[in-house]
Enzyme design. Structure first.
Site: not given
Ligand code: VGL
Ligand code: ZN
Length: 209
Positions: A14, A112, A157
């Site tokens: 991410d 995701k 994540c």
């Molecule tokens: C994430 C919160 C919501 C992350 C993704 O990538 O850590 N955190 N969605």
């Protein structure tokens, strides 16, 4: 020469604009890990990225719950869910990978968080552990044994991805200088490190590669 053979994979979690400074769910100093991730990529022959990829009606967004604010907790289909600012909406700039991140050697991208009814922190499973992204089977099918995890955010994540990797039987490594926590609570990043270490995940730095 790459030090890691084909049995190792680097999973970059991410590294998207919404998690970088200026983004909707910014991780402080999140941009500092980008050059580190770029430099470690040359040590791996197999590199995978995950991408948080939400529909605009995603139930993890506080804006989709009347009277709720980011940081509030709700029950979502029997799971406790932290509510987040609207982030990583499909096809928006915030969902794109940082253009400073070298993507030229990526084998594949696993998205995701596409099901609006359940959040998905891990790159392997949704938070209910029902839906799969395909990453686990992909890595197993090509005989990967060691999974190295980096990216954002360390306490969400990245942690969930590393924990699922370990539970699926991969020898799992967290590259601690190539991740940063969002720290909703100041200690979250450190608590996450301890949780990962207690689970048998190896904490290493980029210099150990
Ligand atoms: C994430 C919160 C919501 C992350 C993704 O990538 O850590 N955190 N969605
Ligand atoms: Zn998300």
């Amino acid at each position: 020469m790459a030090m890691h053979n084909s049995k190792s994979a680097l999973v970059i979690v991410d590294v998207q604009y919404d998690f970088l400074p200026g983004g909707a769910l910014a991780v402080s100093d999140g941009d500092q890990i980008v050059p580190i991730i770029n430099s470690i990529q040359e040590k791996f022959e197999l590199i995978i990225a995950t991408q948080d990829w939400h529909p605009v009606d995603h139930q993890s967004f506080a804006a989709n719950h009347e009277g709720k604010n980011p940081g509030d907790l709700i029950d979502l289909q029997g799971l406790t869910q932290v509510l987040w600012p609207v982030h990583c909406v499909q096809f928006t700039k915030g969902a794109q990978f940082s253009s400073d991140l070298n993507q030229s050697q990526w084998e594949d991208i696993f998205q995701k968080g596409t099901n609006p009814e359940v959040d998905s922190y891990s790159g392997f499973f949704d938070n209910a552990r029902r839906g799969v992204t395909g990453l686990g089977k992909f890595l197993e099918d090509i005989g990967v044994e060691k999974v190295y995890v980096c990216g954002l955010a360390q306490d969400y994540c990245v942690k969930f991805t590393a924990m699922d990797s370990k539970s699926l039987g991969f020898e799992t490594y967290l590259i601690t200088d190539a991740t940063k926590p969002v720290n909703l609570k100041a200690e979250d990043g450190d608590v996450a490190l301890k949780e990962m270490q207690d689970a048998g995940i190896h904490l290493i730095t980029s210099k150990d590669l």
